[in-house]
Design a protein around this motif. Structure first.
Motif, PDB file in Angstrom:
ATOM      1  N   PRO A   1     -20.278 -36.221 -40.498  1.00 37.21           N
ATOM      2  CA  PRO A   1     -21.119 -37.359 -40.885  1.00 37.21           C
ATOM      3  C   PRO A   1     -21.853 -38.003 -39.706  1.00 37.21           C
ATOM      4  CG  PRO A   1     -19.030 -37.472 -42.007  1.00 37.21           C
ATOM      5  CD  PRO A   1     -18.912 -36.362 -41.008  1.00 37.21           C
ATOM      6  N   LEU A   2     -21.159 -38.136 -38.558  1.00 33.42           N
ATOM      7  CA  LEU A   2     -21.834 -38.725 -37.396  1.00 33.42           C
ATOM      8  C   LEU A   2     -22.982 -37.836 -36.930  1.00 33.42           C
ATOM      9  CD1 LEU A   2     -19.121 -40.261 -35.031  1.00 33.42           C
ATOM     10  CD2 LEU A   2     -21.023 -41.432 -36.120  1.00 33.42           C
ATOM     11  N   ALA A   3     -22.736 -36.504 -36.960  1.00 32.96           N
ATOM     12  CA  ALA A   3     -23.790 -35.574 -36.549  1.00 32.96           C
ATOM     13  C   ALA A   3     -25.007 -35.717 -37.462  1.00 32.96           C
ATOM     14  CB  ALA A   3     -23.271 -34.142 -36.570  1.00 32.96           C
ATOM     15  N   ALA A   4     -24.761 -36.034 -38.737  1.00 34.81           N
ATOM     16  CA  ALA A   4     -25.869 -36.182 -39.687  1.00 34.81           C
ATOM     17  C   ALA A   4     -26.876 -37.214 -39.185  1.00 34.81           C
ATOM     18  CB  ALA A   4     -25.330 -36.580 -41.065  1.00 34.81           C
ATOM     19  N   ALA A   5     -26.370 -38.325 -38.601  1.00 32.79           N
ATOM     20  CA  ALA A   5     -27.270 -39.369 -38.123  1.00 32.79           C
ATOM     21  C   ALA A   5     -28.185 -38.821 -37.026  1.00 32.79           C
ATOM     22  CB  ALA A   5     -26.463 -40.557 -37.596  1.00 32.79           C
ATOM     23  N   PHE A   6     -27.601 -38.028 -36.105  1.00 35.63           N
ATOM     24  CA  PHE A   6     -28.403 -37.507 -34.997  1.00 35.63           C
ATOM     25  C   PHE A   6     -29.379 -36.433 -35.486  1.00 35.63           C
ATOM     26  CE2 PHE A   6     -24.840 -39.464 -32.891  1.00 35.63           C
ATOM     27  CZ  PHE A   6     -25.445 -40.089 -31.817  1.00 35.63           C
ATOM     28  N   ILE A   7     -28.908 -35.573 -36.393  1.00 34.98           N
ATOM     29  CA  ILE A   7     -29.782 -34.490 -36.864  1.00 34.98           C
ATOM     30  C   ILE A   7     -30.948 -35.059 -37.674  1.00 34.98           C
ATOM     31  CG2 ILE A   7     -29.857 -32.453 -38.350  1.00 34.98           C
ATOM     32  CD1 ILE A   7     -26.955 -31.904 -37.408  1.00 34.98           C
ATOM     33  N   ARG A   8     -30.655 -36.027 -38.544  1.00 31.32           N
ATOM     34  CA  ARG A   8     -31.738 -36.616 -39.338  1.00 31.32           C
ATOM     35  C   ARG A   8     -32.765 -37.307 -38.442  1.00 31.32           C
ATOM     36  NH1 ARG A   8     -30.708 -36.936 -44.830  1.00 31.32           N
ATOM     37  NH2 ARG A   8     -32.870 -37.537 -45.023  1.00 31.32           N
ATOM     38  N   THR A   9     -32.291 -37.916 -37.347  1.00 33.41           N
ATOM     39  CA  THR A   9     -33.222 -38.573 -36.433  1.00 33.41           C
ATOM     40  C   THR A   9     -34.030 -37.544 -35.656  1.00 33.41           C
ATOM     41  OG1 THR A   9     -31.694 -40.402 -36.256  1.00 33.41           O
ATOM     42  CG2 THR A   9     -33.391 -40.280 -34.588  1.00 33.41           C
ATOM     43  N   ALA A  10     -33.406 -36.421 -35.294  1.00 33.49           N
ATOM     44  CA  ALA A  10     -34.116 -35.385 -34.549  1.00 33.49           C
ATOM     45  C   ALA A  10     -35.255 -34.795 -35.369  1.00 33.49           C
ATOM     46  CB  ALA A  10     -33.140 -34.281 -34.135  1.00 33.49           C
ATOM     47  N   GLU A  11     -35.167 -34.902 -36.696  1.00 37.44           N
ATOM     48  CA  GLU A  11     -36.239 -34.385 -37.553  1.00 37.44           C
ATOM     49  C   GLU A  11     -37.487 -35.278 -37.527  1.00 37.44           C
ATOM     50  OE1 GLU A  11     -33.022 -32.509 -40.731  1.00 37.44           O
ATOM     51  OE2 GLU A  11     -34.320 -34.174 -41.337  1.00 37.44           O
ATOM     52  N   MET A  12     -37.318 -36.503 -37.021  1.00 41.92           N
ATOM     53  CA  MET A  12     -38.463 -37.418 -36.989  1.00 41.92           C
ATOM     54  C   MET A  12     -39.394 -37.046 -35.837  1.00 41.92           C
ATOM     55  SD  MET A  12     -36.556 -41.070 -37.487  1.00 41.92           S
ATOM     56  CE  MET A  12     -37.949 -42.151 -37.716  1.00 41.92           C
ATOM     57  N   SER A  13     -40.683 -37.381 -35.977  1.00 41.33           N
ATOM     58  CA  SER A  13     -41.586 -37.193 -34.836  1.00 41.33           C
ATOM     59  C   SER A  13     -41.340 -38.331 -33.851  1.00 41.33           C
ATOM     60  CB  SER A  13     -43.041 -37.219 -35.307  1.00 41.33           C
ATOM     61  OG  SER A  13     -43.432 -38.550 -35.581  1.00 41.33           O
ATOM     62  N   TRP A  14     -41.705 -38.093 -32.580  1.00 40.67           N
ATOM     63  CA  TRP A  14     -41.457 -39.091 -31.543  1.00 40.67           C
ATOM     64  C   TRP A  14     -42.126 -40.416 -31.862  1.00 40.67           C
ATOM     65  CZ3 TRP A  14     -38.121 -40.289 -28.089  1.00 40.67           C
ATOM     66  CH2 TRP A  14     -38.432 -41.175 -27.074  1.00 40.67           C
ATOM     67  N   GLY A  15     -43.362 -40.337 -32.355  1.00 40.21           N
ATOM     68  CA  GLY A  15     -44.097 -41.553 -32.695  1.00 40.21           C
ATOM     69  C   GLY A  15     -43.389 -42.364 -33.771  1.00 40.21           C
ATOM     70  N   ASP A  16     -42.939 -41.669 -34.833  1.00 39.40           N
ATOM     71  CA  ASP A  16     -42.222 -42.358 -35.912  1.00 39.40           C
ATOM     72  C   ASP A  16     -40.953 -43.017 -35.394  1.00 39.40           C
ATOM     73  OD1 ASP A  16     -44.101 -41.593 -37.654  1.00 39.40           O
ATOM     74  OD2 ASP A  16     -42.914 -40.016 -38.644  1.00 39.40           O
ATOM     75  N   PHE A  17     -40.261 -42.263 -34.505  1.00 33.16           N
ATOM     76  CA  PHE A  17     -39.006 -42.772 -33.966  1.00 33.16           C
ATOM     77  C   PHE A  17     -39.237 -44.060 -33.182  1.00 33.16           C
ATOM     78  CE2 PHE A  17     -35.874 -42.920 -30.468  1.00 33.16           C
ATOM     79  CZ  PHE A  17     -34.716 -43.004 -31.218  1.00 33.16           C
ATOM     80  N   VAL A  18     -40.241 -44.023 -32.292  1.00 34.39           N
ATOM     81  CA  VAL A  18     -40.519 -45.205 -31.471  1.00 34.39           C
ATOM     82  C   VAL A  18     -40.905 -46.385 -32.359  1.00 34.39           C
ATOM     83  CG1 VAL A  18     -42.086 -46.180 -29.744  1.00 34.39           C
ATOM     84  CG2 VAL A  18     -41.124 -43.903 -29.420  1.00 34.39           C
ATOM     85  N   GLN A  19     -41.708 -46.077 -33.387  1.00 33.61           N
ATOM     86  CA  GLN A  19     -42.127 -47.149 -34.280  1.00 33.61           C
ATOM     87  C   GLN A  19     -40.913 -47.763 -35.005  1.00 33.61           C
ATOM     88  OE1 GLN A  19     -44.986 -45.995 -37.205  1.00 33.61           O
ATOM     89  NE2 GLN A  19     -46.020 -47.971 -37.107  1.00 33.61           N
ATOM     90  N   ALA A  20     -39.954 -46.903 -35.347  1.00 35.87           N
ATOM     91  CA  ALA A  20     -38.786 -47.394 -36.078  1.00 35.87           C
ATOM     92  C   ALA A  20     -37.852 -48.197 -35.189  1.00 35.87           C
ATOM     93  CB  ALA A  20     -38.027 -46.221 -36.702  1.00 35.87           C
ATOM     94  N   VAL A  21     -37.671 -47.764 -33.930  1.00 36.43           N
ATOM     95  CA  VAL A  21     -36.656 -48.433 -33.100  1.00 36.43           C
ATOM     96  C   VAL A  21     -37.237 -49.468 -32.154  1.00 36.43           C
ATOM     97  CG1 VAL A  21     -35.110 -46.444 -33.191  1.00 36.43           C
ATOM     98  CG2 VAL A  21     -36.676 -46.713 -31.251  1.00 36.43           C
ATOM     99  N   ALA A  22     -38.571 -49.586 -32.081  1.00 36.56           N
ATOM    100  CA  ALA A  22     -39.139 -50.520 -31.110  1.00 36.56           C
ATOM    101  C   ALA A  22     -40.205 -51.414 -31.729  1.00 36.56           C
ATOM    102  CB  ALA A  22     -39.691 -49.762 -29.902  1.00 36.56           C
ATOM    103  N   SER A  23     -40.142 -51.650 -33.029  1.00 40.32           N
ATOM    104  CA  SER A  23     -41.071 -52.605 -33.623  1.00 40.32           C
ATOM    105  C   SER A  23     -40.625 -54.011 -33.223  1.00 40.32           C
ATOM    106  CB  SER A  23     -41.075 -52.456 -35.144  1.00 40.32           C
ATOM    107  OG  SER A  23     -39.885 -52.958 -35.679  1.00 40.32           O
TER     108      SER A  23
END
Lengths: 297, 309
Positions: A31-53
């Protein structure tokens, strides 16, 4: 090739290790790995937008800032409580000692509504603390008018930033006391007697002999309290007021995103928090190793 | 949490009676320390605990008792008991297995395994719930295969089943298992390491089978540590809020545990009922603390007896 370093006559190694690793993988690791794998599927731009708004950044500032403050306060008061519990005997000592673990045993939701009831404007403490808080803010504004103190510290106690601080202090309370206590108990009186006989006064003995011994467990307890406070949810949400950009903690933001069906956004923030707490855990382990080695000598 | 773990193995009751004068702090320091400690404990521990019971009984005993005469409250209590009844035994069996292989054997990766067992303590409760949504939720890894439908690779029977894990009881049990995962293991590992394996060797030499050795030698030796871990595990299992909140879906009378029911009552401004249900959990917390202290004192006494013998 065997995993076991030494052959042992005791039975059950394969069974117990197999069960342990399987259960650990199913319940924790996958289950913990699921969090990392699902995040790795995101594009860098989406990730930054999600964690740094801006709203997420404001929640980090609140969560980490107030957790730091609460852990510092716990380090100070926890030291005194541990000292009193180990060094002084007084009626009811064992009751106070047992009560220190209350924040571990009391469900966080119960703690949350109880603290809210106490510190609300008509509560037991709130009814006289609230005017004092307003007076304190007015005094601060008089001394330093350039800072908007009401915005920075919160205009009231419950349903604002001070409420977050109170809840996080409550849940972090046992950590410092419980890491200091065993070290204090093992501290030999001979050490202090030697210092005294060599001409040190009590203050010198406290600051130069006792305090350096207690510093590693004190930092460990502080770090444990801080790590716990950053992730805390139940006790905070009732008393915080939960205003976006002001008194909204990061775990609550994860829940908010989930309720808006933004699972990816929630997971991205979760990964940032997970990485932070793993780094903290690693540092705490190093500290404990250091403190153990320190004590063996 | 490290404190709870170490207190059983390391704590010794030591109220120093005759402290030599040279290493005693001046009277004013002692009075100051005691005052600060008492005020701090009173504000942060005694007051919240009293507030729970005070608010619950604010409108009298009859209103308090009437709060439990509510089918939703009763179903919340039942679900909480059921959850603990599933999660605690599972983690108990795991704790024994993990401590057996870690304490009695030497193998590669042991330090890593010990660290991984503690991992759930470092994870925010909210994230503990979220990760199960990622696995079993509708958009998750297994979610799409769980509902009834025509899934290739699976049998006819499986495709007809509509399995619900998230927003249902199995999700609540899984999230609770995650947050209470390390409790039993981390009490037993240091205890079994300190005890060593001599008694087990003796049992085997005298012809005991593996299970006989376990039931008659190992288990009696670890029973207090086991009990200690179980009561802490149980307290957390019954009181968990954040993780359960994410996976439960808050369906009244169906997927509400006691802490979730408290939240609903509180948000509906039904304060007396919220604090009434809270008072049950506060009682559980008090019982847990009393049992925990009793075990610690018992342990300290047997240690002292062993030392003087």
């Amino acid at each position: 090739m065997s995993v076991v370093r030494q052959r042992s006559v005791l039975p059950g190694f394969g069974l117990s290790l197999g069960f342990t690793v399987t259960y650990l993988s199913l319940i924790v690791l996958i289950p913990l790995a699921a969090a990392f794998i699902r995040t790795a599927e995101m594009s860098w731009g989406d990730f930054v937008q999600a964690v740094a708004s801006p709203r997420v950044l404001a929640s980090y500032r609140l969560s980490f800032g107030v957790s730091l403050l609460a852990a510092l306060v716990n380090a100070f008061f926890g030291f005194i409580v541990a000292w009193v519990l180990v060094r002084y005997s007084f009626p009811g000592r064992k009751i106070v000692d047992a009560l220190v673990d209350l924040p571990f045993a009391l469900p966080t939701a119960v703690a949350g509504i109880a603290l809210t009831a106490i510190y609300a404007k008509n509560g037991w403490v709130g009814q006289w603390a609230e005017p004092m808080w307003s007076g304190f803010l007015a005094w601060l504004t008089g001394v330093m008018p350039s800072v908007d103190w009401k915005k920075l510290l919160g205009a009231q106690i419950a349903f604002d930033r001070p409420g977050v601080f109170i809840a996080l202090t409550f849940i972090g309370l046992p950590f410092v006391v419980r890491t200091l206590q065993p070290v204090l108990e093992e501290l030999e009186p001979e050490l202090e007697e030697a210092a005294a006989s060599l001409g040190a006064n009590r203050w010198q003995t406290m600051t130069r002999v006792i305090f350096p011994e207690l510093l590693p467990p004190l930092i460990t307890g502080f770090a444990l309290a801080f790590a716990r406070a950053v992730g805390e949810y139940g006790s905070v949400v009732f008393i915080a007021g939960n205003r976006p950009m002001h008194s909204e903690i990061t775990p609550l933001l994860i829940i908010t995103k989930l309720e808006q069906y933004d699972v990816r956004g929630a997971t991205a923030i979760a990964v940032v928090m997970l990485v932070t707490s793993f780094i903290l855990l690693f540092l705490i382990n190093l500290l404990q190793k250091w403190s153990r080695r320190h004590h063996r000598i | 949490m490290a404190g709870i773990a170490s207190s059983l193995t390391e704590k010794q009751g030591s109220a120093r009676g005759g402290t030599p004068r040279v290493i005693r702090n001046p009277l004013w320091v002692r009075v100051l320390f005691m005052t600060i400690a008492f005020v701090f404990v009173a504000f942060f521990l005694v007051l919240p605990l009293s507030a729970v019971f005070g608010e619950a009984l604010r409108k009298g005993l009859r209103v308090y008792l009437a709060s439990f005469n509510d089918p939703d409250a009763l179903s919340a209590i039942k679900l909480t008991l059921l959850t603990a009844l599933c999660a605690v035994p599972a983690n108990l069996v795991f704790g024994i297995a993990a401590s057996w292989c870690i304490a009695k054997f030497d193998f590669r990766g042991k330090a890593l395994l010990t660290t991984l067992i503690d991992l759930p303590f470092a994870v925010s409760p909210v994230i503990s719930g979220l990760i199960y949504v990622l696995v079993f939720g509708l958009q998750g890894w297994l979610g799409p295969y769980l509902g009834a439908g025509d899934h290739p690779w699976f049998g006819e029977w499986f495709n007809q089943q509509d399995i619900k894990i998230i927003f249902a009881v199995p999700g609540i049990v899984l999230a609770t298992m995650f947050v209470t995962f390390p409790f039993v293991a981390r009490e037993l590992i240091p205890l079994m390491q300190a005890q060593g394996s001599d008694e087990e060797y003796a049992a085997l030499t005298l012809g005991a089978s593996g299970w006989q050795m376990f039931w008659r030698v190992t288990l009696p030796n670890i029973k207090w540590g086991l009990f200690y871990g179980v009561i802490l595990c149980n307290a957390r299992a019954m009181g968990e809020f954040g993780a359960v909140s994410v996976v439960s879906g808050h369906i009244r009378g169906e997927t509400n545990t006691m802490p979730l029911h408290i939240e609903i009552l509180y948000n509906e401004y039904n304060f007396v009922a919220a604090f009434a249900v809270s008072s049950l959990l506060a009682l559980l917390a008090l019982v847990t603390l009393v049992l925990k202290s009793l075990i610690e004192w018992q342990h300290a006494r047997t240690r002292k007896d062993a030392a003087s013998a």
